[in-house]
Every structure is written in structure tokens, then in C-alpha cells.
Design a protein around this motif. Structure first.
Motif, PDB file in Angstrom:
ATOM      1  N   GLN A 120       0.847  -1.191   0.000  1.00  0.00           N
ATOM      2  CA  GLN A 120       0.000   0.000   0.000  1.00  0.00           C
ATOM      3  C   GLN A 120       0.884   1.242   0.000  1.00  0.00           C
ATOM      4  N   ILE A 121       0.353   2.343  -0.508  1.00  0.00           N
ATOM      5  CA  ILE A 121       1.149   3.563  -0.659  1.00  0.00           C
ATOM      6  C   ILE A 121       1.310   4.279   0.675  1.00  0.00           C
ATOM      7  N   SER A 122       0.203   4.607   1.307  1.00  0.00           N
ATOM      8  CA  SER A 122       0.231   5.321   2.582  1.00  0.00           C
ATOM      9  C   SER A 122      -0.973   4.882   3.410  1.00  0.00           C
ATOM     10  N   PRO A 123      -0.855   3.728   4.069  1.00  0.00           N
ATOM     11  CA  PRO A 123      -2.010   3.168   4.784  1.00  0.00           C
ATOM     12  C   PRO A 123      -2.605   4.159   5.784  1.00  0.00           C
ATOM     13  N   SER A 124      -3.909   4.297   5.766  1.00  0.00           N
ATOM     14  CA  SER A 124      -4.544   5.248   6.671  1.00  0.00           C
ATOM     15  C   SER A 124      -6.004   4.889   6.887  1.00  0.00           C
ATOM     16  N   ASP A 125      -6.518   5.290   8.039  1.00  0.00           N
ATOM     17  CA  ASP A 125      -7.947   5.227   8.281  1.00  0.00           C
ATOM     18  C   ASP A 125      -8.634   6.279   7.424  1.00  0.00           C
ATOM     19  N   CYS A 126      -9.800   5.982   6.924  1.00  0.00           N
ATOM     20  CA  CYS A 126     -10.556   6.981   6.175  1.00  0.00           C
ATOM     21  C   CYS A 126     -11.033   8.068   7.125  1.00  0.00           C
ATOM     22  N   GLY A 127     -11.045   9.267   6.625  1.00  0.00           N
ATOM     23  CA  GLY A 127     -11.591  10.368   7.401  1.00  0.00           C
ATOM     24  C   GLY A 127     -10.654  10.910   8.453  1.00  0.00           C
ATOM     25  N   THR A 128      -9.348  10.663   8.329  1.00  0.00           N
ATOM     26  CA  THR A 128      -8.424  11.245   9.298  1.00  0.00           C
ATOM     27  C   THR A 128      -8.262  12.746   9.091  1.00  0.00           C
ATOM     28  N   THR A 129      -8.663  13.249   7.933  1.00  0.00           N
ATOM     29  CA  THR A 129      -8.652  14.690   7.696  1.00  0.00           C
ATOM     30  C   THR A 129      -9.999  15.255   8.098  1.00  0.00           C
ATOM     31  N   ASN A 130     -10.004  16.113   9.115  1.00  0.00           N
ATOM     32  CA  ASN A 130     -11.237  16.696   9.627  1.00  0.00           C
ATOM     33  C   ASN A 130     -11.270  18.189   9.375  1.00  0.00           C
ATOM     34  N   HIS A 131     -12.490  18.735   9.316  1.00  0.00           N
ATOM     35  CA  HIS A 131     -12.682  20.182   9.225  1.00  0.00           C
ATOM     36  C   HIS A 131     -13.680  20.589  10.301  1.00  0.00           C
ATOM     37  N   THR A 132     -13.482  21.799  10.825  1.00  0.00           N
ATOM     38  CA  THR A 132     -14.276  22.276  11.952  1.00  0.00           C
ATOM     39  C   THR A 132     -15.428  23.149  11.475  1.00  0.00           C
ATOM     40  N   LEU A 133     -16.607  22.834  11.967  1.00  0.00           N
ATOM     41  CA  LEU A 133     -17.800  23.647  11.727  1.00  0.00           C
ATOM     42  C   LEU A 133     -18.102  24.425  13.007  1.00  0.00           C
ATOM     43  N   THR A 134     -18.213  25.739  12.875  1.00  0.00           N
ATOM     44  CA  THR A 134     -18.500  26.607  14.017  1.00  0.00           C
ATOM     45  C   THR A 134     -19.791  27.378  13.748  1.00  0.00           C
ATOM     46  N   ILE A 135     -20.676  27.380  14.726  1.00  0.00           N
ATOM     47  CA  ILE A 135     -21.930  28.128  14.628  1.00  0.00           C
ATOM     48  C   ILE A 135     -21.828  29.372  15.499  1.00  0.00           C
ATOM     49  N   THR A 136     -22.076  30.532  14.897  1.00  0.00           N
ATOM     50  CA  THR A 136     -22.181  31.785  15.640  1.00  0.00           C
ATOM     51  C   THR A 136     -23.652  32.150  15.710  1.00  0.00           C
ATOM     52  N   LYS A 137     -24.182  32.239  16.918  1.00  0.00           N
ATOM     53  CA  LYS A 137     -25.625  32.411  17.105  1.00  0.00           C
ATOM     54  C   LYS A 137     -25.912  33.666  17.899  1.00  0.00           C
ATOM     55  N   THR A 138     -26.931  34.432  17.454  1.00  0.00           N
ATOM     56  CA  THR A 138     -27.435  35.551  18.239  1.00  0.00           C
ATOM     57  C   THR A 138     -28.927  35.342  18.456  1.00  0.00           C
ATOM     58  N   GLY A 139     -29.426  35.755  19.613  1.00  0.00           N
ATOM     59  CA  GLY A 139     -30.832  35.582  19.927  1.00  0.00           C
ATOM     60  C   GLY A 139     -31.111  34.245  20.577  1.00  0.00           C
ATOM     61  N   ASN A 140     -32.386  33.989  20.797  1.00  0.00           N
ATOM     62  CA  ASN A 140     -32.817  32.825  21.568  1.00  0.00           C
ATOM     63  C   ASN A 140     -33.333  31.717  20.654  1.00  0.00           C
ATOM     64  N   GLY A 141     -32.546  30.679  20.527  1.00  0.00           N
ATOM     65  CA  GLY A 141     -32.916  29.529  19.716  1.00  0.00           C
ATOM     66  C   GLY A 141     -31.801  28.511  19.721  1.00  0.00           C
ATOM     67  N   THR A 142     -32.029  27.372  19.068  1.00  0.00           N
ATOM     68  CA  THR A 142     -31.069  26.272  19.054  1.00  0.00           C
ATOM     69  C   THR A 142     -30.791  25.841  17.627  1.00  0.00           C
ATOM     70  N   ILE A 143     -29.532  25.535  17.334  1.00  0.00           N
ATOM     71  CA  ILE A 143     -29.114  24.988  16.045  1.00  0.00           C
ATOM     72  C   ILE A 143     -28.664  23.545  16.269  1.00  0.00           C
ATOM     73  N   THR A 144     -29.253  22.616  15.536  1.00  0.00           N
ATOM     74  CA  THR A 144     -28.843  21.209  15.606  1.00  0.00           C
ATOM     75  C   THR A 144     -28.389  20.748  14.230  1.00  0.00           C
ATOM     76  N   SER A 145     -27.670  19.626  14.192  1.00  0.00           N
ATOM     77  CA  SER A 145     -27.090  19.151  12.930  1.00  0.00           C
ATOM     78  C   SER A 145     -27.429  17.698  12.674  1.00  0.00           C
ATOM     79  N   THR A 146     -27.448  17.357  11.396  1.00  0.00           N
ATOM     80  CA  THR A 146     -27.497  15.974  10.917  1.00  0.00           C
ATOM     81  C   THR A 146     -26.366  15.800   9.896  1.00  0.00           C
TER      82      THR A 146
END
Length: 369
Positions: free
Chosen positions: A236-262
Motif C-alpha cells: 500500500q502507498i500510505s495506509p490510513s484510516d478513512c476520514g483522518t482529515t477533519n474540518h471544523t464547523l463553528t456556529i455563531t448564534k445571536t438571539g434565543n434559539g437552538t441549532i442542531t445538525s445531521t
């Protein structure tokens, strides 16, 4: 005499120099819908510049077109690749998802071309398919798990592309498979033990990917099976687990409410950041608290519906809620040039904060002028 020569020249120039494009509505050999799929394939892969495009999008007899074989009133084979006796036919562009509508197709052979883009998941509809050959192209993305629906497959050749992601465990459903070539891609993660269900498999190639190649990652019976079927699977060329590269999602919220994710991870409220694997599609949902209204997204999404993004880099999304009890924005009439400030509101030029009002906008004025 000169007049006669002129007439003959005009008649010659007026005669058609080439036959009109195929009229699928006039085709009788196969259903018009199958003809339309063939024309879509031709247009999606720059058919005008194929090495051999004899008949394609010219005649109304598609079963005589180069690489097309029909039987029983349906298209059974598309051979525009290596198995056509040459090394490809200069197909470029992407594989159209409409190929999934050729449900009688038994052979799809497009190897040794310059096809790009992903393998359409709609190919999983081709339940009569026996051979799928897409090797030696420039295909990207993952192997669709839907290919595991194709129980009649005996041959899968996807080698020598730029495919990523893991090997779908669903390929273990293909018990008629005899050839499976996935080598020379960028596949990652562990080799699924479900491949051992391929009891008719005689030829397996998995080397030169990024698959996990340490014996300690696998049960002993899978290692024995791999050594027997593909003796150099460790290469194998460079054995690795899939998805080792991650990116960060940040929510900036104003006011009264909730943000959820799927998929789950964001519950903001309290948890407003989450790391996701590269390529993950995340859908955000805004839920206002009682007495509050969600007024919209910004910085990457807009509107007030769900926000769907693909995590190909770090992202920050802003969500704004407004309390329903907040006073309305300030209304500023412009009386300039009007003879009397108590004229009908239909004639007043006005702004709501800094936003001009349109004619007939509904507004309310309380005490005052």
C-alpha cells in the motif's frame, strides 16, 4: 446556358450535406427512453471527438452504433473501452446518471478513456449487469455502496483511477463475482471481511491504495484469505484510516434559539463547534425558542430553511434569532416636496430603517405624524 448552370449550383448547395441528428421519437429498435440515454451519454462524454463514433446521434438505428449491442428490443451492451479491441475511445467528461435507466444492460465497458467525476450511484439500478469495467480513467469520489445490489455481476474493474474512501462492505453480497480489481486508487481504511463471502472469486487486486495493511488489524481467517487471493495486498502507498482529515464547523448564534445538525455533533445552545470528516454533508436546523423568531442564516447559507453544507474546509455559519416582543424597526417618512404631511400614505416615500419601502407595502403608524 449560364442560367442553367446557376440553377444547378443552387440546387447542389441547397442539398443536405449531413443527416440530421437522431430523432429518438422515430426510433423503433429500442424504447425511445433508451435511445435518449445513449444520446445523453454521447453528449456528456464529448462524442463528437470520440475515436470512433460511427452512427452515434446521426442515424435512427442506435443498435448499429459503434459499441452498442441490442437484443429483444433493448440495449444489452455498451462497449466503448478497452474491450472494444483498442485502448479506449477518447471519452471525456462524466458518466451520466441516466445510464441507470438502461435496466436491461448486461455489459458496461468504458475502460481506458479519460472520464472524470464520480461513479453514479444510479448504476446500482442495473440489476442485469454482469460486467462493469471503468478502469484506467480519472474517476474520483467513493465506490457507490449501491453496486452491492447487482447480484448478477461477475466482473468489476475499477482499478487505475483516483477513487477514495473505503471499500463498501456491500460488495460482499456479489456472490457471483469472479474478478474484482480495485488496485491503483486511493482507497483507505480496513479491508471489509465481507469480501470472504465472494466464494466464486478467482482474481482479486487491492494493492497500491492506502488500505490498512497490518496483520494485527484483521482476523486470522481474513489474512489467510487475502494472502491466497491477492498475495501482495500488503503493498500500500500510505495506509490510513478513512476520514483522518477533519474540518471544523463553528456556529455563531445571536438571539434565543437552538441549532442542531445531521449528522449529530452540533447542538447550539451549548455545543457550537464540531469536527467532521472531509466531504461530509451536514444539514443544520434552526429551532427558535418560544417568543422568538428565526430570521435567517449568513456567512455560508441564506434564507430561513435548513442549511446544508459540505465540509471541504473549516466553516463558520451565523444564525440569527429575534425576540418577537422587540419593537418594530423605525419608520421614517420623507415629506420632502409634498404639499401637506397628512397626505395619503400611498404617496409617501418612506424607508424602514435603511430599507426602501415598495409601493403598497403594509405599514402601521401609531401616535404622531
Amino acid at each position: 446556358m449560364p442560367k442553367k448552370s446557376f440553377l444547378l449550383l443552387v440546387l447542389f448547395l441547397a442539398s443536405p450535406l449531413a443527416q440530421a441528428a437522431t430523432d429518438c421519437a422515430a426510433v423503433t429498435e429500442i424504447p425511445s427512453t433508451e435511445c435518449e440515454v445513449l444520446v445523453t451519454l454521447y453528449n456528456s462524454t464529448d462524442g463528437d471527438n470520440w475515436e470512433n463514433n460511427s452512427g452515434w446521434n446521426v442515424t435512427n438505428t442506435p443498435c448499429s452504433w459503434e459499441g452498442v449491442r441490442c437484443s429483444g428490443g433493448h440495449v444489452l451492451e455498451l462497449d466503448l473501452g478497452y474491450y472494444n479491441g483498442t485502448y479506449g475511445n477518447n471519452l471525456t467528461g462524466s458518466i451520466p446518471s441516466e445510464l441507470g435507466n438502461l435496466t436491461n444492460l448486461e455489459y458496461l465497458l468504458l475502460s481506458s478513456n479519460s472520464l472524470t467525476g464520480t461513479i453514479p450511484s444510479e448504476l446500482g439500478n442495473l440489476t442485469n449487469l454482469e460486467s462493469l469495467s471503468l478502469s484506467s480513467n480519472e474517476l474520483t469520489g467513493s465506490i457507490p455502496s449501491e453496486l452491492g445490489n447487482l447480484s448478477n455481476l461477475t466482473t468489476i474493474l475499477l482499478n487505475s483511477n483516483d477513487l477514495t474512501g473505503s471499500i463498501p462492505s456491500e460488495l460482499g453480497n456479489l456472490t457471483n463475482l469472479t474478478y474484482l480489481k480495485l488496485n491503483n486508487n486511493q482507497l483507505c481504511g480496513e479491508i471489509p471481511s465481507e469480501l470472504m463471502n465472494l466464494t466464486n472469486l478467482g482474481y482479486l487486486r487491492l494493492e497500491n491504495n492506502n488500505l490498512i495493511n497490518t496483520d494485527t488489524a484483521y482476523p486470522a481467517n481474513l489474512i489467510t484469505w487475502l494472502d491466497e487471493k491477492n498475495s501482495n495486498w500488503h503493498t500500500q502507498i500510505s495506509p490510513s484510516d478513512c476520514g483522518t482529515t477533519n474540518h471544523t464547523l463553528t456556529i455563531t448564534k445571536t438571539g434565543n434559539g437552538t441549532i442542531t445538525s445531521t449528522p449529530a455533533g452540533i447542538n447550539c445552545g451549548t455545543d457550537c463547534t464540531e469536527d467532521y470528516n472531509t466531504g461530509t454533508e451536514v444539514t443544520l436546523t434552526a429551532t427558535p425558542e418560544e417568543g422568538s423568531t428565526f430570521t435567517g442564516w449568513s456567512s455560508g447559507c441564506n434564507g430561513t430553511g435548513n442549511c446544508t453544507i459540505t465540509m471541504n474546509n473549516d466553516k463558520t455559519i451565523t444564525a440569527t434569532f429575534q425576540n418577537s416582543g422587540e419593537p418594530p424597526p423605525h419608520f421614517t417618512p420623507n415629506w420632502t416636496g409634498l404639499p401637506h404631511k397628512r397626505m395619503s400614505l400611498w404617496a409617501i416615500e418612506a424607508t424602514l430603517d435603511s430599507t426602501p419601502l415598495e409601493t403598497n407595502d403594509e405599514i402601521a403608524i401609531f401616535d404622531g405624524e
